[in-house]
Design a protein around this motif. Structure first.
Motif, short mmCIF file in Angstrom:
data_model
loop_
_atom_site.label_atom_id
_atom_site.label_comp_id
_atom_site.label_asym_id
_atom_site.label_seq_id
_atom_site.Cartn_x
_atom_site.Cartn_y
_atom_site.Cartn_z
N ARG A 1 -43.21 -6.78 43.79
CA ARG A 1 -43.52 -6.10 42.53
C ARG A 1 -43.90 -7.13 41.48
N ILE B 1 -44.63 -7.31 37.34
CA ILE B 1 -44.50 -6.59 36.07
C ILE B 1 -45.04 -7.48 34.96
N ALA C 1 -50.37 -12.81 36.49
CA ALA C 1 -49.80 -11.78 37.36
C ALA C 1 -50.69 -11.53 38.56
N VAL D 1 -42.18 -4.11 27.62
CA VAL D 1 -41.10 -3.80 28.57
C VAL D 1 -39.83 -4.41 28.01
N HIS E 1 -48.30 -4.43 26.85
CA HIS E 1 -47.46 -3.82 27.90
C HIS E 1 -45.99 -4.10 27.56
N VAL F 1 -41.75 -11.01 37.00
CA VAL F 1 -41.96 -10.51 35.65
C VAL F 1 -42.73 -11.58 34.88
N VAL G 1 -35.63 -4.65 32.90
CA VAL G 1 -35.99 -4.44 34.30
C VAL G 1 -34.71 -4.37 35.12
N ALA H 1 -45.33 -8.10 30.94
CA ALA H 1 -44.67 -7.76 29.67
C ALA H 1 -45.31 -8.58 28.56
N PRO I 1 -34.95 -10.37 40.41
CA PRO I 1 -36.18 -10.63 39.66
C PRO I 1 -36.32 -12.09 39.24
N ALA J 1 -38.61 -8.81 41.78
CA ALA J 1 -39.87 -8.59 41.07
C ALA J 1 -40.27 -9.87 40.37
#
Length: 673
Positions: free
Chosen positions: A465, A467, A454, A475, A473, A485, A478, A469, A380, A483
């Protein structure tokens, strides 16, 4: 009829039986009631009316019965002075210890506030069922730390030469935590700072003493709780969290009153936990504004911890990835000792700028873009942004005038591409918006929030992916799969094994905030994000130069704090001096300032700034040296009490309210008039 002997004294001549006197602190927000009141203890309550219990007492001036805390029981009193009697003892549990009252009184006096306000934060509301269950249960046993956990704790503390000995000697320390993630035996990812504080708590508990650790939020508390869970007995780990249910939090508070030592972890009010035999008080990331108390009298957790250590001993540790100017000032004057690690660990920080030929408007320079592409083959990548949402700021596409709501004047934002803009204050949709300057109806996105970033990165890295945060949202963690993030500052989730790259965007926009401590805050946000990177992984700070960027690149946050102190000292800016704000009606503020100058003639001519209009009242700021603190706060508190006494009855035709109240706040972090 009862016979009376000639040699028996008349009842009027008999000596008065000495009365037992209770000195209580009334639970009231009125500043004039911030003192101990004497009440007679009736004979039927003598056994239950012990120091620390909750009681009910009559308040004659108000004609009602109020709650109070019994602070002490005085010597028998044979005088004829009239005393009201205690109405009732509410609970047999002494929730107010002498040490807690002394700390609350000292903290309130230092902040020109009321001890009752401090105790309202420190002592949860009574929950009858939880209390009955606690009284019926056996007292907790003293925790036992096995040799393996002792050895583990000593091994972790060994990375800081002399740390274990300093804890045993009750020293005050500033410690820079290792900026790397760690993985526990069960696979949970935590910051290495949590491992360090867990080891310090385990070491202290093994010596038979308690530990109190205050952290900014639930994410930090969860990491610390996970690090401690496998090292100390479950009944010795106490969680103090304002988000707990009432019975759960009250049961946790009752556990801290037991003689058996424990480890208490929680938020800012945790520093007041009335544990027995305090051996260590620790704060993680004291620069986080969540550790500042918004309620009166506004005592920061850092200041409360300092007062507690001074009053009752025990070690005190300030740990963080950065160093606040407040702690660095204490280091400079010798009140706190800087304890470095034996081996310096720092992330690999890269100052990224646009290369020749690249557009200056490019949000992600090619170097950071290439680093992200390479890192995504392994795991990530974290991208930190300044704001949540899609387009937090909209401007006129023609004249660049900020887009404002026609109803309330609030800023407009877009929830997504092509959406009707809405107001962030009142929530109204701006269907027919027109610029008040040029009458244009076209809008332009002036900033990118987490969702728009994003969206853009998702198109730049197809098949990856993405994500988000942020506050909407949340989070916390991970996995290790590739990904992107995208997270707002402070909302970054932890990654298994650490992030393979970290890209810090919007740094120039963050530094533009109108805040005395913005450089210090940015360095803290960036350092905390950089500490989530896997060892050796690149951390790209985009589009920022200057002293704060160099401090991040060289990982010399303490040096940056020292330079900030040097810059603020000639200007008499906090924390080189203390600052108090005085708010209220113009006449009351002028009277308070005049009384202050008379009481503290050492104040120079430039000590007072203002007063100027502020909302419905006026505000003045008072700058004073630390050595004058007691005199200044005593004078300001006396003015607050005097104004409250005069305003007990509102003048005819005037509605009492906040605008007619004199308020004092000490140790404000900025000169904000």
């Amino acid at each position: 009829m009862t016979a009376v002997h000639d040699d028996e004294p008349d009842s009027a001549d008999r000596p008065r039986r000495p009365r037992r006197v209770a000195r209580v602190l009334i639970d009231s927000p009125l500043p004039q009631l911030d003192r101990l009141f004497d009440y007679e203890i009736p004979a039927e309550l003598v056994a239950d009316a012990v120091p620390g219990v909750r009681v009910r007492v009559p308040l004659r001036s108000a004609g009602r019965v109020v709650d109070a805390l019994l602070v002490e029981v005085g010597e028998p009193d044979a005088s004829d002075r009239p005393l009201s009697q205690l109405e009732a003892v509410v609970s047999p549990v002494p929730v107010l210890t002498p040490a807690l009252y002394a700390l609350a009184r000292r903290a309130a006096d230092r902040a020109a506030g009321s001890a009752g306000d401090i105790l309202r934060l420190a002592i949860p509301k009574r929950m009858v069922r939880a209390e009955k269950a606690w009284l019926a249960a056996d007292p907790p046993s003293r925790p036992v730390i096995d040799e393996a956990d002792r050895a583990w704790a000593d091994g972790v503390l060994g990375a800081y030469p002399g740390l274990a000995e300093a804890l045993d000697d009750d020293e005050r320390l500033a410690v820079d935590a290792p900026p790397v993630p760690s993985t526990l035996g069960d696979g949970t990812v935590v910051g290495s700072w949590a491992i360090l504080l867990a080891a310090a708590a385990t070491h202290t508990l093994a010596s038979g003493r308690s530990t109190v650790i205050a952290v900014p939020d639930h994410r930090d508390r969860a990491q610390l709780e996970a690090a401690l869970a496998a090292r100390i007995p479950a009944d010795a780990l106490v969680r103090d969290d304002a988000k707990q249910s009432g019975p759960t939090r009250y049961a946790a508070f009752l556990r801290t009153l037991a003689d058996a030592p424990c480890v208490v972890i929680g938020n800012r009010s945790t520093v007041y936990a009335p544990v027995s035999a305090l051996g260590l008080a620790a704060l993680w990331d004291d620069g986080d504004p969540l550790l500042g108390e918004p309620l009166s009298p506004g005592v920061h957790a850092r200041d409360a911890a300092l007062l507690r250590q001074e009053l009752h001993g025990g070690a005190l540790v300030f740990a963080g990835h950065t160093r606040t100017t407040d702690v660095e000032r204490l280091v400079a004057v010798g009140w706190v000792r800087d304890l470095p690690a034996a081996r310096r660990v720092s992330p690999r920080v890269v100052l990224s700028a646009n290369r020749e030929g690249e557009s200056r408007a490019a949000r992600v320079p090619s170097s950071a873009f290439a680093a992200a592409r390479e890192a995504l083959t392994e795991g990530p990548v974290l991208v930190q942004v300044a704001r949540p949402g899609y387009a937090p700021v909209l401007v006129c596409a023609k004249c660049r005038h900020p887009a404002r709501c026609a109803h309330c004047g609030g800023p407009l934002h877009a929830a997504r591409q092509g959406a009707v803009p809405t107001c962030t204050w009142c929530g109204r949709a701006a269907h027919a918006w027109a610029c008040p300057e040029c009458r244009s109806t076209l809008l332009r996105m002036a900033s990118s929030g987490s969702e728009r970033t994003a969206d853009e990165l998702g198109r730049a890295f197809p098949g990856t992916r993405v994500i988000v945060a942020d506050g909407d949202h949340p989070v916390t963690e991970v996995d290790a799969r590739p990904a992107l993030v995208v997270a707002t500052r402070g909302a970054e989730p932890r990654a298994a094994g650490g992030y393979r790259a970290v890209i810090l965007l919007d740094g120039d926009r963050m530094l533009m905030a109108d805040d005395l401590r913005i450089g210090e805050s940015c360095l803290r946000w960036w350092s905390n994000a950089a500490a989530l990177a896997a060892p050796g992984s690149p951390v790209h700070l985009v589009g920022v130069g200057g002293e704060v960027a160099r401090a991040l690149a060289t990982w010399t946050q303490a040096a940056y704090a020292r330079s900030e102190l040097a810059d603020r000292a000639p200007l008499r800016m906090p924390p080189t001096v203390r600052v108090a704000s005085v708010d209220g009606p113009h006449r009351a503020v002028d009277t308070a300032i005049a009384a202050l100058r008379a009481a503290v003639p050492e104040l120079d001519g430039e000590a007072v700034l203002g007063p100027i209009a502020h909302d419905e009242s006026v505000r003045a700021l008072v700058r004073f040296d630390y050595g004058l603190g007691a005199s200044v706060t005593e004078s300001l508190r006396a003015s607050v009490v005097s104004h409250a006494m005069k305003g007990r009855r509102a003048a005819k035709g005037r509605t009492p309210g906040a605008a007619h109240t004199l308020k004092v706040r000490v140790d404000v972090p900025d000169l904000d008039l």
